[in-house]
Motif scaffolding. Structure first.
Motif, PDB file in Angstrom:
ATOM      1  N   GLY A 397       0.800  -1.217   0.000  1.00  0.00           N
ATOM      2  CA  GLY A 397       0.000   0.000   0.000  1.00  0.00           C
ATOM      3  C   GLY A 397       0.827   1.258   0.000  1.00  0.00           C
ATOM      4  O   GLY A 397       0.372   2.312  -0.414  1.00  0.00           O
ATOM      5  N   GLY A 398       2.078   1.165   0.473  1.00  0.00           N
ATOM      6  CA  GLY A 398       2.935   2.337   0.444  1.00  0.00           C
ATOM      7  C   GLY A 398       2.740   3.229   1.655  1.00  0.00           C
ATOM      8  O   GLY A 398       1.973   2.946   2.566  1.00  0.00           O
ATOM      9  N   SER A 399       3.473   4.335   1.656  1.00  0.00           N
ATOM     10  CA  SER A 399       3.434   5.274   2.777  1.00  0.00           C
ATOM     11  C   SER A 399       2.037   5.851   2.964  1.00  0.00           C
ATOM     12  O   SER A 399       1.248   5.944   2.024  1.00  0.00           O
ATOM     13  N   ILE A 400       1.762   6.246   4.208  1.00  0.00           N
ATOM     14  CA  ILE A 400       0.442   6.782   4.537  1.00  0.00           C
ATOM     15  C   ILE A 400       0.390   8.268   4.210  1.00  0.00           C
ATOM     16  O   ILE A 400       1.173   9.063   4.725  1.00  0.00           O
ATOM     17  N   ARG A 401      -0.532   8.616   3.359  1.00  0.00           N
ATOM     18  CA  ARG A 401      -0.742  10.005   2.964  1.00  0.00           C
ATOM     19  C   ARG A 401      -1.569  10.758   4.007  1.00  0.00           C
ATOM     20  O   ARG A 401      -1.311  11.906   4.327  1.00  0.00           O
ATOM     21  N   ASP A 402      -2.598  10.091   4.519  1.00  0.00           N
ATOM     22  CA  ASP A 402      -3.493  10.726   5.474  1.00  0.00           C
ATOM     23  C   ASP A 402      -4.310   9.633   6.159  1.00  0.00           C
ATOM     24  O   ASP A 402      -4.418   8.511   5.649  1.00  0.00           O
ATOM     25  N   PHE A 403      -4.886   9.944   7.304  1.00  0.00           N
ATOM     26  CA  PHE A 403      -5.809   9.010   7.944  1.00  0.00           C
ATOM     27  C   PHE A 403      -6.852   9.797   8.720  1.00  0.00           C
ATOM     28  O   PHE A 403      -6.669  10.972   9.034  1.00  0.00           O
ATOM     29  N   SER A 404      -7.979   9.141   9.023  1.00  0.00           N
ATOM     30  CA  SER A 404      -9.097   9.820   9.679  1.00  0.00           C
ATOM     31  C   SER A 404      -9.902   8.800  10.463  1.00  0.00           C
ATOM     32  O   SER A 404     -10.019   7.632  10.065  1.00  0.00           O
ATOM     33  N   ILE A 405     -10.495   9.232  11.578  1.00  0.00           N
ATOM     34  CA  ILE A 405     -11.284   8.364  12.444  1.00  0.00           C
ATOM     35  C   ILE A 405     -12.697   8.912  12.551  1.00  0.00           C
ATOM     36  O   ILE A 405     -12.896  10.100  12.798  1.00  0.00           O
ATOM     37  N   GLY A 406     -13.692   8.050  12.362  1.00  0.00           N
ATOM     38  CA  GLY A 406     -15.086   8.455  12.480  1.00  0.00           C
ATOM     39  C   GLY A 406     -16.006   7.286  12.214  1.00  0.00           C
ATOM     40  O   GLY A 406     -15.658   6.356  11.488  1.00  0.00           O
ATOM     41  N   GLY A 407     -17.212   7.320  12.798  1.00  0.00           N
ATOM     42  CA  GLY A 407     -18.156   6.238  12.581  1.00  0.00           C
ATOM     43  C   GLY A 407     -17.638   4.898  13.046  1.00  0.00           C
ATOM     44  O   GLY A 407     -17.925   3.866  12.434  1.00  0.00           O
ATOM     45  N   ASP A 408     -16.823   4.881  14.129  1.00  0.00           N
ATOM     46  CA  ASP A 408     -16.237   3.651  14.676  1.00  0.00           C
ATOM     47  C   ASP A 408     -15.300   2.955  13.695  1.00  0.00           C
ATOM     48  O   ASP A 408     -15.115   1.745  13.749  1.00  0.00           O
ATOM     49  N   ARG A 409     -14.699   3.725  12.801  1.00  0.00           N
ATOM     50  CA  ARG A 409     -13.748   3.176  11.839  1.00  0.00           C
ATOM     51  C   ARG A 409     -12.515   4.068  11.725  1.00  0.00           C
ATOM     52  O   ARG A 409     -12.593   5.286  11.932  1.00  0.00           O
ATOM     53  N   LEU A 410     -11.399   3.446  11.388  1.00  0.00           N
ATOM     54  CA  LEU A 410     -10.171   4.160  11.060  1.00  0.00           C
ATOM     55  C   LEU A 410      -9.916   3.980   9.574  1.00  0.00           C
ATOM     56  O   LEU A 410      -9.811   2.855   9.082  1.00  0.00           O
ATOM     57  N   PHE A 411      -9.840   5.097   8.842  1.00  0.00           N
ATOM     58  CA  PHE A 411      -9.561   5.075   7.408  1.00  0.00           C
ATOM     59  C   PHE A 411      -8.120   5.532   7.184  1.00  0.00           C
ATOM     60  O   PHE A 411      -7.716   6.582   7.701  1.00  0.00           O
ATOM     61  N   VAL A 412      -7.368   4.758   6.418  1.00  0.00           N
ATOM     62  CA  VAL A 412      -5.958   5.054   6.171  1.00  0.00           C
ATOM     63  C   VAL A 412      -5.730   5.155   4.668  1.00  0.00           C
ATOM     64  O   VAL A 412      -5.935   4.187   3.933  1.00  0.00           O
ATOM     65  N   LEU A 413      -5.310   6.334   4.205  1.00  0.00           N
ATOM     66  CA  LEU A 413      -5.068   6.580   2.785  1.00  0.00           C
ATOM     67  C   LEU A 413      -3.592   6.396   2.472  1.00  0.00           C
ATOM     68  O   LEU A 413      -2.739   7.085   3.041  1.00  0.00           O
ATOM     69  N   HIS A 414      -3.291   5.462   1.571  1.00  0.00           N
ATOM     70  CA  HIS A 414      -1.913   5.192   1.188  1.00  0.00           C
ATOM     71  C   HIS A 414      -1.539   5.972  -0.072  1.00  0.00           C
ATOM     72  O   HIS A 414      -2.390   6.347  -0.868  1.00  0.00           O
ATOM     73  N   ASN A 415      -0.249   6.162  -0.262  1.00  0.00           N
ATOM     74  CA  ASN A 415       0.246   6.989  -1.354  1.00  0.00           C
ATOM     75  C   ASN A 415       0.544   6.190  -2.623  1.00  0.00           C
ATOM     76  O   ASN A 415      -0.007   6.455  -3.683  1.00  0.00           O
ATOM     77  N   ALA A 416       1.416   5.187  -2.541  1.00  0.00           N
ATOM     78  CA  ALA A 416       1.929   4.525  -3.733  1.00  0.00           C
ATOM     79  C   ALA A 416       0.847   3.833  -4.551  1.00  0.00           C
ATOM     80  O   ALA A 416       0.808   3.944  -5.773  1.00  0.00           O
ATOM     81  N   GLU A 417      -0.048   3.122  -3.891  1.00  0.00           N
ATOM     82  CA  GLU A 417      -1.067   2.391  -4.624  1.00  0.00           C
ATOM     83  C   GLU A 417      -2.412   3.111  -4.624  1.00  0.00           C
ATOM     84  O   GLU A 417      -3.393   2.584  -5.142  1.00  0.00           O
ATOM     85  N   ASN A 418      -2.429   4.299  -4.033  1.00  0.00           N
ATOM     86  CA  ASN A 418      -3.640   5.109  -4.030  1.00  0.00           C
ATOM     87  C   ASN A 418      -4.852   4.301  -3.559  1.00  0.00           C
ATOM     88  O   ASN A 418      -5.863   4.216  -4.248  1.00  0.00           O
ATOM     89  N   MET A 419      -4.750   3.692  -2.424  1.00  0.00           N
ATOM     90  CA  MET A 419      -5.865   2.956  -1.858  1.00  0.00           C
ATOM     91  C   MET A 419      -6.050   3.369  -0.402  1.00  0.00           C
ATOM     92  O   MET A 419      -5.153   3.941   0.201  1.00  0.00           O
ATOM     93  N   PHE A 420      -7.244   3.103   0.108  1.00  0.00           N
ATOM     94  CA  PHE A 420      -7.427   3.339   1.536  1.00  0.00           C
ATOM     95  C   PHE A 420      -7.868   2.048   2.208  1.00  0.00           C
ATOM     96  O   PHE A 420      -8.583   1.224   1.633  1.00  0.00           O
ATOM     97  N   ASP A 421      -7.379   1.880   3.428  1.00  0.00           N
ATOM     98  CA  ASP A 421      -7.707   0.724   4.250  1.00  0.00           C
ATOM     99  C   ASP A 421      -8.749   1.106   5.282  1.00  0.00           C
ATOM    100  O   ASP A 421      -8.825   2.262   5.711  1.00  0.00           O
ATOM    101  N   VAL A 422      -9.525   0.131   5.696  1.00  0.00           N
ATOM    102  CA  VAL A 422     -10.545   0.320   6.720  1.00  0.00           C
ATOM    103  C   VAL A 422     -10.223  -0.606   7.888  1.00  0.00           C
ATOM    104  O   VAL A 422     -10.103  -1.824   7.714  1.00  0.00           O
TER     105      VAL A 422
END
Length: 431
Positions: A397-422
């Motif tokens: 997934g590559g380095s983390i570009r940004d992340f955010s917490i809300g709705g009982d979830r943690l969203f993590v935005l990755h840089n290299a593959e441009n995907m986000f994890d839940v």
């Protein structure tokens, strides 16, 4: 005259269900069932043979009714998850379903549950969690919106302006700020529908760009407004009318309009402003009291950092402090009660941690836990002393570009593959 009873009968899609007012009260005031009760949750007596007809799916209704009875979610394999969630949304029971499915949010118990691939490489810059478990991702001049099922909705189009920040007013309304469009002198800010992508209101931004956003409980929108004009500072808009009602300017420099983060502090009735430079110069952290008209009641600034460049800051109201993170993922703390604050560093003791030069370390605070991104992982610090208690990471997934917490979830935005994890906390085991 018929017999009065607390029993409630429903005809859902042709099937009869019976329950009690006590069970329905577990749905909460904002649910569809809440409208059947008065302010004290007293059910108005009806004839025993009366029934409420609801033209919805009869297979999902008993699952949701049992959830209200027991607090547990038992879903038959034959029931599609999407259908159940749509029915829960109709009845106003989505929060009940989420609580039963995901469990209480705890950074030390989070598990990676899904990953969503973005539309293009390297261009996503920010992610913001919605109150109901969805998210929004900034991608150039487009904001991609995902609902609680992680299905993409209609995107928000900023008319070729680069997105600077995203803020959820509520689960149905998103405010987006953007810089100036090529060939034009001013930036923009708009209110969009999260479900249809419709632009509901365009806010006037007099400066060249609109940046970091936040809201307060009095219906005000705050946005950093940077540029060369006299309107450089933090603008204030009324949520109902959409009109700009004030602007707070700095007499000691231009850092207010160029701040990377602003937060509204409910207990202090102040704005927390963080303007940190990745080059270690002109860094500022301050509190602005809007009741005293543009007065900075506390501030810290430093041109050079002996212990490494400071990249992000968050306010911690309960401990009257500010938490900082440097390039080594060391946490630093500033005392808000100190007239001349200095950083008290606490080494993270993480060895050989490096980060992508385009993905700077970032901080978030949730339920007393501090979350810090570095490279492709997130560290969780817990307790009054903010001790490292767990690390969240993945192999791709590559380095983390940004992340955010809300709705009982943690969203993590990755840089290299441009995907986000839940990431979610597992639900309690069924007994």
């Amino acid at each position: 005259m018929g017999v009065q009873t607390d029993k409630v009968r429903f005809n859902v899609g042709g099937k009869i269900f019976e329950t009690t007012a006590t069970t329905l009260a577990n749905a909460g005031r904002n649910s569809m069932f809440g409208a059947m009760f008065d302010d004290q949750w007293n059910f108005r007596p009806r004839e025993i043979n009366d029934e409420y007809f609801i033209d919805r799916d009869p297979e999902c209704f008993p699952i949701l009714l049992n959830l209200l009875r027991t607090g547990k979610l038992h879903v038959l394999p034959s029931i599609p998850e999407k259908l159940l969630y749509e029915e829960a949304l109709y009845y106003g029971l989505l929060d009940n379903v989420r609580s039963a499915k995901w469990g209480r949010f705890d950074g030390n118990k989070l598990k990676l549950t899904s990953s969503v691939k973005g539309p293009a490489l390297h261009d996503c810059t920010a992610i913001r969690a919605s109150p109901d478990g969805g998210c929004a991702v900034a991608h150039g001049s487009i904001v991609h919106v995902y609902n609680w099922m992680l299905e993409e909705r209609e995107p928000l189009n900023l008319d070729y302006r680069i997105v600077n920040d995203i803020a959820w007013m509520d689960s149905e309304n998103i405010v987006v700020s953007a810089g100036q469009r090529l060939g034009e002198g001013y930036g923009g800010m708009g209110l969009f529908s999260s479900s249809t992508g419709e632009l509901r209101h365009r806010y006037e931004v007099k400066s060249q760009t609109a940046g970091a956003l936040c809201f307060n409980s009095d219906g005000k929108i705050f946005a950093c407004c940077g540029g060369t004009s006299s309107e450089n500072g933090i603008g204030v808009w009324d949520q109902l009318t959409g009109k700009q009602v004030d602007i707070y300017k700095s007499t000691s420099g231009r850092f207010l309009g160029n701040a990377g983060k602003i937060e509204w502090l409910d207990r202090s009735n102040c704005l927390f402003i963080s303007a940190l430079s990745p080059w270690g110069k002109d860094s500022h952290v301050c509190l602005l009291d809007i009741r005293t008209r543009k007065k900075l009641i506390w501030s810290w600034s430093e041109l050079a950092h002996i212990d490494g460049v400071v990249y992000d800051a968050i306010a911690m109201e309960e401990s009257n402090s500010v938490c900082l993170v440097n390039e080594y993922e060391d946490l630093g703390f500033l005392d808000l009660r100190s007239a001349v604050p200095s950083i008290q560093w606490k080494p993270s003791n993480l060895e050989n941690r490096k980060y992508d030069q385009t993905c700077y370390p970032k901080l978030a605070l949730h339920d007393g836990q501090v979350f810090c991104s570095m490279d492709d992982g997130i560290s969780v610090f817990s307790g009054p002393d903010k001790v490292l208690t767990s690390s969240l990471g993945r192999s791709c997934g590559g380095s983390i570009r940004d992340f955010s917490i809300g709705g009982d979830r943690l969203f993590v935005l990755h840089n290299a593959e441009n995907m986000f994890d839940v990431w979610e906390a597992p639900s309690p085991p069924l007994i």
